[in-house]
Every structure is written in C-alpha cells, then in structure tokens.
Scaffold this active site. Structure first.
Site, PDB file in Angstrom:
ATOM      1  N   GLN A  16      28.596  59.566 -21.728  1.00  0.00           N
ATOM      2  CA  GLN A  16      29.095  58.924 -20.516  1.00  0.00           C
ATOM      3  C   GLN A  16      30.503  59.369 -20.128  1.00  0.00           C
ATOM      4  O   GLN A  16      30.890  59.224 -18.972  1.00  0.00           O
ATOM      5  CB  GLN A  16      29.052  57.399 -20.680  1.00  0.00           C
ATOM      6  CG  GLN A  16      27.622  56.871 -20.801  1.00  0.00           C
ATOM      7  CD  GLN A  16      27.554  55.360 -20.912  1.00  0.00           C
ATOM      8  OE1 GLN A  16      27.670  54.811 -22.000  1.00  0.00           O
ATOM      9  NE2 GLN A  16      27.374  54.674 -19.798  1.00  0.00           N
ATOM     10  N   ARG A  73      36.002  51.552 -29.427  1.00  0.00           N
ATOM     11  CA  ARG A  73      34.651  51.945 -29.831  1.00  0.00           C
ATOM     12  C   ARG A  73      34.250  53.203 -29.075  1.00  0.00           C
ATOM     13  O   ARG A  73      34.275  53.217 -27.841  1.00  0.00           O
ATOM     14  CB  ARG A  73      33.662  50.813 -29.538  1.00  0.00           C
ATOM     15  CG  ARG A  73      32.224  51.190 -29.846  1.00  0.00           C
ATOM     16  CD  ARG A  73      31.251  50.006 -29.724  1.00  0.00           C
ATOM     17  NE  ARG A  73      29.903  50.462 -29.978  1.00  0.00           N
ATOM     18  CZ  ARG A  73      28.858  50.272 -29.168  1.00  0.00           C
ATOM     19  NH1 ARG A  73      28.991  49.568 -28.067  1.00  0.00           N
ATOM     20  NH2 ARG A  73      27.678  50.759 -29.475  1.00  0.00           N
ATOM     21  N   HIS A 118      24.291  57.018 -29.426  1.00  0.00           N
ATOM     22  CA  HIS A 118      24.287  56.239 -28.183  1.00  0.00           C
ATOM     23  C   HIS A 118      23.458  57.015 -27.155  1.00  0.00           C
ATOM     24  O   HIS A 118      23.993  57.628 -26.226  1.00  0.00           O
ATOM     25  CB  HIS A 118      25.722  55.995 -27.708  1.00  0.00           C
ATOM     26  CG  HIS A 118      25.864  54.857 -26.729  1.00  0.00           C
ATOM     27  ND1 HIS A 118      26.711  53.788 -26.929  1.00  0.00           N
ATOM     28  CD2 HIS A 118      25.271  54.621 -25.534  1.00  0.00           C
ATOM     29  CE1 HIS A 118      26.627  52.944 -25.895  1.00  0.00           C
ATOM     30  NE2 HIS A 118      25.764  53.435 -25.035  1.00  0.00           N
ATOM     31  N   ASN A 162      22.884  52.551 -31.143  1.00  0.00           N
ATOM     32  CA  ASN A 162      23.172  51.624 -30.068  1.00  0.00           C
ATOM     33  C   ASN A 162      21.891  51.256 -29.332  1.00  0.00           C
ATOM     34  O   ASN A 162      21.168  52.133 -28.853  1.00  0.00           O
ATOM     35  CB  ASN A 162      24.146  52.251 -29.065  1.00  0.00           C
ATOM     36  CG  ASN A 162      24.505  51.282 -27.950  1.00  0.00           C
ATOM     37  OD1 ASN A 162      25.160  50.265 -28.194  1.00  0.00           O
ATOM     38  ND2 ASN A 162      24.073  51.569 -26.728  1.00  0.00           N
ATOM     39  N   GLU A 163      21.618  49.969 -29.249  1.00  0.00           N
ATOM     40  CA  GLU A 163      20.525  49.444 -28.427  1.00  0.00           C
ATOM     41  C   GLU A 163      19.196  50.179 -28.603  1.00  0.00           C
ATOM     42  O   GLU A 163      18.693  50.803 -27.665  1.00  0.00           O
ATOM     43  CB  GLU A 163      20.933  49.460 -26.947  1.00  0.00           C
ATOM     44  CG  GLU A 163      22.170  48.629 -26.681  1.00  0.00           C
ATOM     45  CD  GLU A 163      22.523  48.529 -25.197  1.00  0.00           C
ATOM     46  OE1 GLU A 163      21.982  49.314 -24.401  1.00  0.00           O
ATOM     47  OE2 GLU A 163      23.317  47.658 -24.845  1.00  0.00           O
ATOM     48  N   ASN A 305      25.499  43.370 -28.000  1.00  0.00           N
ATOM     49  CA  ASN A 305      25.823  43.781 -26.636  1.00  0.00           C
ATOM     50  C   ASN A 305      25.243  42.739 -25.694  1.00  0.00           C
ATOM     51  O   ASN A 305      24.026  42.576 -25.616  1.00  0.00           O
ATOM     52  CB  ASN A 305      25.205  45.145 -26.296  1.00  0.00           C
ATOM     53  CG  ASN A 305      25.807  46.275 -27.105  1.00  0.00           C
ATOM     54  OD1 ASN A 305      26.729  46.067 -27.901  1.00  0.00           O
ATOM     55  ND2 ASN A 305      25.287  47.472 -26.905  1.00  0.00           N
ATOM     56  N   TYR A 307      25.200  41.173 -21.738  1.00  0.00           N
ATOM     57  CA  TYR A 307      25.574  41.369 -20.338  1.00  0.00           C
ATOM     58  C   TYR A 307      25.152  40.233 -19.421  1.00  0.00           C
ATOM     59  O   TYR A 307      25.835  39.923 -18.461  1.00  0.00           O
ATOM     60  CB  TYR A 307      24.978  42.682 -19.799  1.00  0.00           C
ATOM     61  CG  TYR A 307      25.704  43.897 -20.299  1.00  0.00           C
ATOM     62  CD1 TYR A 307      26.810  44.390 -19.623  1.00  0.00           C
ATOM     63  CD2 TYR A 307      25.305  44.538 -21.477  1.00  0.00           C
ATOM     64  CE1 TYR A 307      27.502  45.496 -20.078  1.00  0.00           C
ATOM     65  CE2 TYR A 307      25.994  45.649 -21.945  1.00  0.00           C
ATOM     66  CZ  TYR A 307      27.092  46.122 -21.241  1.00  0.00           C
ATOM     67  OH  TYR A 307      27.777  47.210 -21.713  1.00  0.00           O
ATOM     68  N   GLU A 373      29.679  45.057 -26.837  1.00  0.00           N
ATOM     69  CA  GLU A 373      29.731  45.396 -25.409  1.00  0.00           C
ATOM     70  C   GLU A 373      29.615  44.126 -24.584  1.00  0.00           C
ATOM     71  O   GLU A 373      28.819  43.240 -24.895  1.00  0.00           O
ATOM     72  CB  GLU A 373      28.572  46.322 -24.991  1.00  0.00           C
ATOM     73  CG  GLU A 373      28.722  47.757 -25.399  1.00  0.00           C
ATOM     74  CD  GLU A 373      27.554  48.626 -24.924  1.00  0.00           C
ATOM     75  OE1 GLU A 373      26.961  48.352 -23.854  1.00  0.00           O
ATOM     76  OE2 GLU A 373      27.228  49.579 -25.646  1.00  0.00           O
ATOM     77  N   TRP A 417      33.188  46.450 -22.122  1.00  0.00           N
ATOM     78  CA  TRP A 417      32.534  47.669 -21.665  1.00  0.00           C
ATOM     79  C   TRP A 417      32.885  47.854 -20.201  1.00  0.00           C
ATOM     80  O   TRP A 417      32.488  47.051 -19.389  1.00  0.00           O
ATOM     81  CB  TRP A 417      31.007  47.595 -21.818  1.00  0.00           C
ATOM     82  CG  TRP A 417      30.407  48.913 -21.465  1.00  0.00           C
ATOM     83  CD1 TRP A 417      29.989  49.340 -20.231  1.00  0.00           C
ATOM     84  CD2 TRP A 417      30.221  50.023 -22.353  1.00  0.00           C
ATOM     85  NE1 TRP A 417      29.567  50.640 -20.300  1.00  0.00           N
ATOM     86  CE2 TRP A 417      29.698  51.076 -21.590  1.00  0.00           C
ATOM     87  CE3 TRP A 417      30.468  50.231 -23.720  1.00  0.00           C
ATOM     88  CZ2 TRP A 417      29.397  52.325 -22.146  1.00  0.00           C
ATOM     89  CZ3 TRP A 417      30.165  51.461 -24.258  1.00  0.00           C
ATOM     90  CH2 TRP A 417      29.632  52.495 -23.476  1.00  0.00           C
ATOM     91  N   GLU A 424      27.024  56.255 -15.597  1.00  0.00           N
ATOM     92  CA  GLU A 424      26.261  55.044 -15.908  1.00  0.00           C
ATOM     93  C   GLU A 424      24.750  55.347 -15.917  1.00  0.00           C
ATOM     94  O   GLU A 424      23.965  54.774 -15.186  1.00  0.00           O
ATOM     95  CB  GLU A 424      26.650  53.938 -14.917  1.00  0.00           C
ATOM     96  CG  GLU A 424      25.968  52.599 -15.054  1.00  0.00           C
ATOM     97  CD  GLU A 424      25.907  52.012 -16.457  1.00  0.00           C
ATOM     98  OE1 GLU A 424      26.806  52.242 -17.284  1.00  0.00           O
ATOM     99  OE2 GLU A 424      24.914  51.314 -16.720  1.00  0.00           O
ATOM    100  N   TRP A 425      24.351  56.302 -16.769  1.00  0.00           N
ATOM    101  CA  TRP A 425      22.946  56.641 -16.989  1.00  0.00           C
ATOM    102  C   TRP A 425      22.189  56.826 -15.665  1.00  0.00           C
ATOM    103  O   TRP A 425      22.667  57.553 -14.814  1.00  0.00           O
ATOM    104  CB  TRP A 425      22.292  55.600 -17.919  1.00  0.00           C
ATOM    105  CG  TRP A 425      23.112  55.373 -19.170  1.00  0.00           C
ATOM    106  CD1 TRP A 425      23.754  54.228 -19.540  1.00  0.00           C
ATOM    107  CD2 TRP A 425      23.428  56.332 -20.217  1.00  0.00           C
ATOM    108  NE1 TRP A 425      24.430  54.408 -20.735  1.00  0.00           N
ATOM    109  CE2 TRP A 425      24.256  55.684 -21.172  1.00  0.00           C
ATOM    110  CE3 TRP A 425      23.099  57.678 -20.445  1.00  0.00           C
ATOM    111  CZ2 TRP A 425      24.742  56.320 -22.313  1.00  0.00           C
ATOM    112  CZ3 TRP A 425      23.590  58.315 -21.586  1.00  0.00           C
ATOM    113  CH2 TRP A 425      24.385  57.638 -22.498  1.00  0.00           C
TER     114      TRP A 425
END
Ligand code: GBH
Length: 469
Positions: A16, A73, A118, A162-163, A305, A307, A373, A417, A424-425
């Site tokens: 990213q 991180r 990630h 990650n995730e 994480n 959101y 996050e 985050w 952003e993907w």
C-alpha cells in the site's frame, strides 16, 4: 486511564505504501499482477509507486515523530526479500531496506510491530497454487524463520498473517482482491485452512528457536465487525448473528484461542450443506491433521482489526447456491442510524469496538489485546480539516479507555489505520485512510498532516503525560 507502557501506534502495509515494485531485484507479487490486469482496481490504478516509501521512508519517520507514536506497524514484502518466495535466493537490497527502516525507528525510540504477510504473496508461489496449496504454508514458515533470524533482534511484536478472512474471502470467493479467484464455497475454506497452518507453523518456529533469545510475541491479526441481531428479541436473528460470528471472527479465533478446531456451528453447517449439494469427496471445510503442529495456543496476544458494526438477520436470501454466504445463512444490514461518511462498507460505530473488546475478553479468556487497525476514510472531495475523522478518533479512543477502565479488558495498544493515505486495494487511491494526506500527483509524494492527525497527536501526548505521572 491507559497503562504506562500502552502502545500508541499507526499502521501501514508494504504494497500500500512502498512502490518500487521492480526496484533492486524485488520479485512480483500477486498484487502487482492483479493491478496490471484490466478492470480489477478502481481507475486501473496500482501500487507501482504508491507513496514511494521505498525511497521516502525517512519522510515516514518524520510523520511518525510528528504524531509522537511509541509504535509503528509495518509489513514486509515477501517478494522484496525473497523474490521467488523461497530462501534459495535472498535479495540483500530488500534486507538492507528493512534494516534501514527498523534502525531508523529504533533511533527515534519507536518500537516496530512487523507483519510478515499483508496480502502480497510472491507471484512465483501463486503460480504453484498459492494459498490453495498446502505447500505454501511450509514456504511461509521458512520465510517467517528467515525474518525472525534477520530482524528479530530488533522486532519484539510480530504479526504472521494479516486478516486471513479477507485473503480467503475477497481473494478467492469474491475475486475482488488478488489473486482474483472466484471459486465460491470452496477455495476460501481451503485458503483459510492453509493460512491457519502457516501461522501455527511460524508461531511454533518462533517458540522453539527464537523466543528465549529474542523475547518477542507473535500473533495473527483477525478482522471482525461487531454484530448485533437486527431484531433484538427475534430468536432467528440471534441465531443468525451467532452463525455470522462463527464464520468470521470464529473461523480464525476459535482454532487459535479456544479449541484448536473450527467453531462447531461452522463445521456442522458446511458439512451438512456439502452433503446436500453432493460435493465430491469430503466436506469443503478441511480438517486439521494430528500429525502437524497444534493450532491451539499459537498466539501470544489477540490482534484485532476493527472498523465497523453490522446488524444481522436470519436468511438473507442466498438460497442453495454454493457460496459462503449461503453456508452461513445470515444477512448483513447496516443500521441507518449509523453514519457512513467514507467508503460504503464502513458505518462509524465507535461503541461497537468497546462491545467487541468485552466479547473478546469473555470468549477468549481475557487475552492481552492489541487493536492493530482502526480508522475510517474520506472519499470524494478531500478535506485537510477533516472534522468528522478527528471526532471519530476522539470517540473511539474514549471507548477503548472505557473498555480498559470499566470493563477490565486487557488492551495493550491501539494502532490507527493508517499513517498515510495509500493504495486502498480495490478502491485504488480513491479512499483515504491516512493521518497524513499524500499528494499522489506530486513526484515527491508530499505528506501533509490532517486535522485528524493533529488530534491523534494531541490525544497521545495528553495520555502519555498522564501515564508518566
Ligand atoms: C483492512 O481490512 C486492511 O487490513 C487494510 O490493508 C486496509 O487498508 C483497511 O482495511 C481499510 O480498508 O468491499 O463491501 O466487500 C479491513 C477489513 C473487510 C474491510 C472487508 C473491507 C470489504 C467490504 N475489510 N471489507 S466489501
């Protein structure tokens, strides 16, 4: 009040922010490939250059210091270190890059938290089946050992993966993340399984070979929404909420923290539907082998994480199609009273974090928790004076304080985050999660602090001051 050694952090991920996608011998990753295909990412954008942190990492250090962070991180790009994914060939330039960044952080008295994976698998490993292949877990373990060996003298907090939920579901079920596979109801479970195996192997490697000397801690970052039944008194919705939780948070947290295996709700639903749909062979949800390292107990802390929050109703209308959503048989609804100001999936619900922390305390035997996050984004017209995001950080951190003080949750750190606006993907550069604005039209990628960044800095200095008394 926050404990004296509370970690005040912010996070980023290699793909990213780094750019330098072909610099100095880096191998391609699945995100390089994915972005270079037409129609994958918003505006055909890619992370070829991103924030150019590969060259501008000192600028990132300045941002980190401006915020007064105690922790940062970051993630390592597997293909930058090991271009073909294996330790047969080490890219020394990649090692030098991360050495510079880690040494730079320590020189500023900032502790690194390092994520090994990630979302950016080396393309060479995708070509051999990627996370669907059992062998990828073994190669991940070798990569992890290489990183512990090379950087572990300076890194005391590690995140293996990650995730895994997002990699499995968005990458292999929905196909909206790399590698862009759409094999609903099958591939995601296999991928999740191999990621759990990979994580566990790496944790055991750390435990056996590095822990005594390096004295660090290792976990995996699990993303979870806070979920509530759409109709509080409706039995079907309550059951659907439990199913949804089992298929998201439970999928990865149960094996690691509770039983060493998948939640019973998930196992029985998938087994039953596999039979019904006449899937060949055994269930679509694989089983852990007794001959492999145990999954249970392979986390030294809980990395969360968080959101957003969701309301859940029974059914959801996915019918008998072969996909995860019909396996879990639950529909997700956004509560209209929760404001959405950025990306469409993110309703702003700070108090959901406190509830989720309480749930984690109860369900997983009061673990140490790092919120690895949390944040929200701007889209459209960007504002440097981003009042809503400032309020969001204030409100959220207050909820964390209450979780610690009133609920007794053992929260050890909070990582916003993200440090920077970044790639952003699937949303490309259209969604901005940064505490610093990045000008992607400027070759120097100039970084400018947002009001939310100043607010976060203020919060940190206030609490640090109180902590030291
Ligand atoms: C995090 O995932 C990632 O770790 C981080 O790299 C990323 O920058 C950050 O989110 C912000 O997005 O498109 O409707 O299918 C957060 C968990 C779960 C959030 C899946 C987005 C997709 C919703 N993600 N969700 S949708």
């Amino acid at each position: 009040m926050f404990p004296r050694d509370f970690a005040w952090g912010a996070g980023t991920a290699a793909y990213q922010i780094e750019g330098g996608w072909q610099a100095d011998g880096k191998g391609p990753s699945i995100w390089d490939t994915f972005c270079h295909e037409k129609g994958r990412v918003f505006g055909e954008q890619n992370g070829d250059e991103a924030c150019n942190s590969y060259e501008l990492w000192e600028k990132d250090l300045e941002c980190i210091q401006q915020l007064g962070l105690t922790h940062y991180r970051l993630s390592l790009s597997w293909a930058r270190l090991l271009p073909d994914g294996t330790t047969r060939h080490v890219n020394q330039k990649g090692v030098q890059y991360y050495n510079k960044v880690l040494d730079g952080l320590l020189a500023c008295n900032v502790s690194p938290m390092v994520t090994l994976y990630h979302f950016d698998l080396p393309q060479a490993l995708q070509d051999q089946g990627g996370w669907k292949s059992a062998g990828t877990a073994t190669l991940f373990d070798s990569y992890a050992k290489f990183c512990f060996q090379t950087f572990g003298d300076r890194v005391k907090l590690w995140i293996t993966i990650n995730e895994p939920y997002v990699c499995a579901k968005l990458g292999h079920e929905d196909g909206i993340h790399a590698p862009g596979l759409k094999e609903p109801g099958v591939a995601a479970y296999l991928v999740g399984h191999n990621m759990l195996r990979a994580h566990a192997m790496a944790w055991h490697s750390y435990d056996c070979f590095y822990r005594t000397e390096q004295k660090g801690a290792v976990s995996l970052a699990i993303n979870s929404d806070w979920l509530e039944p759409l109709h509080a008194g409706r039995t079907e919705d309550i059951a659907a909420t439990e199913r949804q939780l089992a298929f998201t948070l439970g999928w990865f947290a149960w094996p690691v923290f509770v039983t060493g295996d998948y939640p019973e709700t998930m196992r029985s639903a998938i087994d039953a539907r596999s039979k019904k749909l006449g899937c060949s062979g055994s269930s679509r949800l694989p089983s852990f082998s007794k001959d492999e390292p145990a999954i249970l107990g392979t986390a030294d802390f809980f990395a969360l994480n968080y959101y957003t929050s969701r309301n859940i109703e029974a059914g959801g209308g996915y019918g008998e199609t072969l996909c995860m959503k019909s396996d879990r048989d639950a529909g997700e609804v956004l509560d209209p009273s929760w404001p959405i100001c950025g990306v469409s999936w993110l309703a702003v619900v700070p108090r959901g974090l406190r509830k989720l922390l309480m749930y984690i305390k109860d369900a997983f035997n009061n673990p140490a928790v790092y919120i690895t996050e949390n944040g929200f984004s701007q889209v459209g017209q960007l504002q440097i004076e981003d009042v809503q995001r400032s309020e969001f950080y204030k409100d959220t951190i207050l909820e964390v304080a209450k979780a610690i003080q009133e609920d007794g949750v053992n929260v050890r750190g909070y990582f916003a985050w993200s440090l920077l606006d970044n790639f952003e993907w699937a949303d490309g550069f259209s969604a901005r999660f940064g505490l610093f604005h990045v000008d992607f039209t400027d070759a120097r990628r100039s970084r400018t602090i947002y009001q939310s960044g100043r607010e976060y800095a203020k919060i940190i200095s206030k609490y640090k001051c109180a902590q030291s008394k």
